[in-house]
Design a protein around this motif. Structure first.
Motif, PDB file in Angstrom:
ATOM      1  N   VAL A  83       0.896  -1.176  -0.118  1.00 11.16           N
ATOM      2  CA  VAL A  83      -0.063   0.048  -0.018  1.00 11.16           C
ATOM      3  C   VAL A  83       0.911   1.156   0.177  1.00 11.16           C
ATOM      4  N   ILE A  84       0.846   2.035  -1.212  1.00 14.41           N
ATOM      5  CA  ILE A  84       1.599   3.298  -1.438  1.00 14.41           C
ATOM      6  C   ILE A  84       0.636   4.328  -1.063  1.00 14.41           C
ATOM      7  N   LEU A  85       1.404   5.304   0.022  1.00 17.03           N
ATOM      8  CA  LEU A  85       0.734   6.276   0.872  1.00 17.03           C
ATOM      9  C   LEU A  85       1.340   7.779   0.268  1.00 17.03           C
ATOM     10  N   GLY A  86       0.493   8.620  -0.512  1.00 14.80           N
ATOM     11  CA  GLY A  86       0.813   9.747  -0.635  1.00 14.80           C
ATOM     12  C   GLY A  86       1.074  10.597   0.527  1.00 14.80           C
ATOM     13  N   HIS A  87       0.064  10.610   1.321  1.00 18.52           N
ATOM     14  CA  HIS A  87       0.188  11.200   2.592  1.00 18.52           C
ATOM     15  C   HIS A  87      -0.677  10.576   3.643  1.00 18.52           C
ATOM     16  N   ILE A 109       4.459   1.459   1.909  1.00 20.57           N
ATOM     17  CA  ILE A 109       5.591   2.360   1.407  1.00 20.57           C
ATOM     18  C   ILE A 109       5.298   3.666   1.483  1.00 20.57           C
ATOM     19  N   CYS A 110       6.063   4.527   2.124  1.00 22.95           N
ATOM     20  CA  CYS A 110       5.864   6.058   2.434  1.00 22.95           C
ATOM     21  C   CYS A 110       6.958   6.679   2.881  1.00 22.95           C
ATOM     22  N   SER A 111       6.904   7.996   2.975  1.00 21.83           N
ATOM     23  CA  SER A 111       7.991   8.806   3.574  1.00 21.83           C
ATOM     24  C   SER A 111       8.481   8.523   4.821  1.00 21.83           C
ATOM     25  N   LYS A 112       9.507   9.180   5.367  1.00 22.05           N
ATOM     26  CA  LYS A 112       9.988   9.113   6.945  1.00 22.05           C
ATOM     27  C   LYS A 112       8.863   9.875   7.635  1.00 22.05           C
ATOM     28  N   ALA A 113       8.376  10.923   7.180  1.00 20.88           N
ATOM     29  CA  ALA A 113       7.313  11.263   7.952  1.00 20.88           C
ATOM     30  C   ALA A 113       6.145  10.593   8.064  1.00 20.88           C
ATOM     31  N   GLY A 114       5.855   9.908   7.046  1.00 18.95           N
ATOM     32  CA  GLY A 114       4.570   9.397   6.769  1.00 18.95           C
ATOM     33  C   GLY A 114       4.867   7.936   7.945  1.00 18.95           C
ATOM     34  N   ALA A 115       5.808   7.494   7.854  1.00 17.17           N
ATOM     35  CA  ALA A 115       6.173   6.318   8.813  1.00 17.17           C
ATOM     36  C   ALA A 115       5.948   6.710  10.223  1.00 17.17           C
TER      37      ALA A 115
END
Length: 573
Positions: A83-87, A109-115
């Motif tokens: 699951v890829i998350l834009g935000h 799958i996400c950015s560091k802030a998303g994690a």
């Protein structure tokens, strides 16, 4: 638009192994500024099924049940890989929680802030998270080697875009979207989307234009077939035009003479929504906004923005009776950096108490700052009326900045004989004095207008020029209704509407009114009135020219002459 409110999921193939699931509603989802036109929306999620499968951007809780039901018709969730998350936000986490129950094996799958946001939202779960840090590629097989582009923004510090070189689709999440619901998957007939696209940009991206430019620069080397945004039609036929528009709109923000630093933190999204509404009011008045989410901004960057801005506004939630540590740090920077000549503002949301807002206000008052609007305290989730009040407060703040700039600038007395002859000539154009009243949902407004003229016989139509910084402007988009109250000679109604109104103040207090068939207010003391529907708008510098169809009208007083506005100069009303 259907007569009944409905929600469904529209499914379409958009490329090799790639499907869009458009969760649709013709109703408004929630109290957010960008939804204010109330034309519905789509929440677009994407499914790529190759040797491995991935879902991009599941929708929020408004669609959780119908979305997951439809998704299961197209993929075996027990074998869903990614699951890829834009935000990430609390609204989307409701769907993610339900998806985890059905597919516990998925990797996010996400950015560091998303994690960080994911682990905060699911503290008791052992989540599988792959953090995008640089040049990672996710190989789904069959040529789908997904590339990721992280562009943190103040509103979405975890923002992540995804590019599939196999289909040349760029998944743009919050960029290039439109809040409008319809059957078209792609942007056929895209010209009719112009007004809605500009409204979306102004609400969401104008205050973070620098990050928009960064994203556009990163997109430029890619060979893109079309944009796949999180909301509205997919952008294929107008891709170049919309990219150019985003560049141009961002440049317009950069070129503005005055700038306001909007510094805030938000615990549950409510304070961020207030910031967004205030920023919309500021930008529509021709002043730029630098949005600063102090939870994710380095103190040196905050200091640099505060030093160069012409005014600042601080927003904070109240957590445990106090402002968050990051807001305390930002406030300290402001107090030590911002000169006392800079205009200030304070706002915030709270659940049970609002001590943080009071503390910020008191410290700024004690330091000698002047305020551009009355401090705004909002309990729980803001309503439409509160958001309108925020926009009007932002506009008042911008106008106060402009006035202060004129006062500081050297001025010389100018006699009538020195006024530019062209301005004198333009000022001889006269028009009827009218009061325009408009209403959408629980929001109503009115303004005194003299730039009004009949514009067509069949259908009967008229135009009204509305300054971009007027409160009523947001209620006069295509499809909106209003009443044109044409005044008779005399000063009573004119005097009432010439007075300044506070943000959110009822414009009709003390006046005799009745409700028109279209729901707007008729002034009983007017000479006549016309019920109108906005057909189209044209951008004319500091005004919108609104063309409207006249649906019905009535003479209220058989005796009396139409009030006329005489001017000496074409540079002012």
């Amino acid at each position: 638009m259907p007569d009944i409110k409905l929600r469904d999921v529209q499914v379409a193939s958009i490329g090799a192994d790639t499907t869009v699931l458009r969760s649709r509603t013709w109703d408004r989802l929630k109290f957010e500024v960008e939804y204010s036109l109330q034309k519905g929306t789509t929440a677009n999620s994407y499914l790529i099924q190759a040797e491995k499968s991935a879902v991009l951007d599941p929708p929020g809780e408004s669609f959780t049940e119908i979305y997951l039901h439809e998704l299961q018709q197209h993929v075996d969730l027990k074998h869903l890989d990614y699951v890829i998350l834009g935000h990430i936000n609390p609204n989307r986490c409701v769907t993610l929680k339900a998806l985890l129950e059905l597919a516990p094996q998925i990797t996010f799958i996400c950015s560091k802030a998303g994690a960080v946001a994911l682990r905060t939202a699911f503290p008791k779960r052992d989540l599988k998270i792959s953090v995008v840090r640089g040049e990672e590629v996710l190989d789904l097989g069959q040529g789908h080697k997904l590339q990721f582009i992280a562009v943190p923004t103040p509103r979405w510090p975890d923002e992540l875009y995804t590019y599939d070189p196999e289909t040349r689709i760029l998944f743009t999440d919050k960029l290039f979207g439109t809040h409008i619901c319809g059957d078209e998957v792609f942007d056929e007939g895209w010209k009719r989307l112009d007004e809605d696209r500009r409204h979306y940009y102004d609400c969401l991206h104008a205050a973070q234009f620098r990050q928009v430019e960064i994203a556009l620069d990163k997109f430029a080397p890619l060979s893109v077939n079309f944009y796949a945004p999180g909301h509205g039609p997919l952008v294929r036929f107008s891709k170049s035009r919309l990219s150019h528009d985003y560049r141009q709109w961002s440049q317009q923000q950069k070129d503005k003479d005055l700038t306001v630093a909007m510094i805030y933190a938000s615990a549950y999204g409510n304070t961020a929504t207030l910031a967004q509404a205030i920023a919309k009011g500021i930008t529509k008045a021709g002043v730029a906004v630098e949005l600063i989410n102090c939870e994710f901004t380095d103190p040196t960057e905050i200091q640099a923005v505060v030093e160069k801005c012409d005014g600042f506004i601080i927003g904070s939630p109240t957590l445990g009776g106090h402002m968050p540590t990051q807001v305390q740090t930002a406030l300290g920077i402001v107090l030590s950096t911002a000169t006392k000549s800079k205009l200030a503002g304070v706002f915030g949301s709270y659940g049970w108490s609002g001590e943080a807002v009071d503390e910020i206000e008191n410290k700024l008052q004690d330091a000698g700052y002047h305020f551009g609007f009355d401090t705004m305290r909002v309990k729980f989730k803001p309503t439409d009326a509160i958001l309108q009040q925020c926009k009007e407060a932002g506009t008042d703040f911008a106008q106060a900045l402009k006035k202060a700039k004129k006062i500081r600038a050297p001025r010389q007395p100018v006699s009538d004989s020195q006024i530019d002859r062209t301005e004198q000539a333009v000022g001889r154009i006269i028009g009827p004095l009218c009061v325009v009243s408009a209403k959408r949902g629980e929001i109503s407004s009115a303004m005194l207008a003299s730039w009004v003229t009949q514009s067509s016989f069949n259908p009967p139509g008229l135009t009204v020029a509305v300054a971009k910084d007027r409160a009523i402007e947001s209620l006069m988009h295509t499809g909106d209704n209003f009443v044109l109250n044409i005044l008779k000679e005399g000063m009573n109604l004119r005097r009432h509407f010439l007075q300044p109104f506070a943000p959110g103040q009822d414009r009709f207090v003390g006046l005799a009114t009745q409700t028109a068939q279209n729901g707007c207010s008729i002034l009983n003391d007017a000479l006549t009135y016309l019920e109108c529907t906005v057909h189209s708008r044209m951008d004319c510098g500091d005004h919108w020219v609104v063309y409207a169809i006249v649906n019905s009208g009535q003479i209220l007083q058989s005796m009396g002459m139409t009030a006329i506005h005489q001017r000496k100069s074409g540079s002012q009303y």
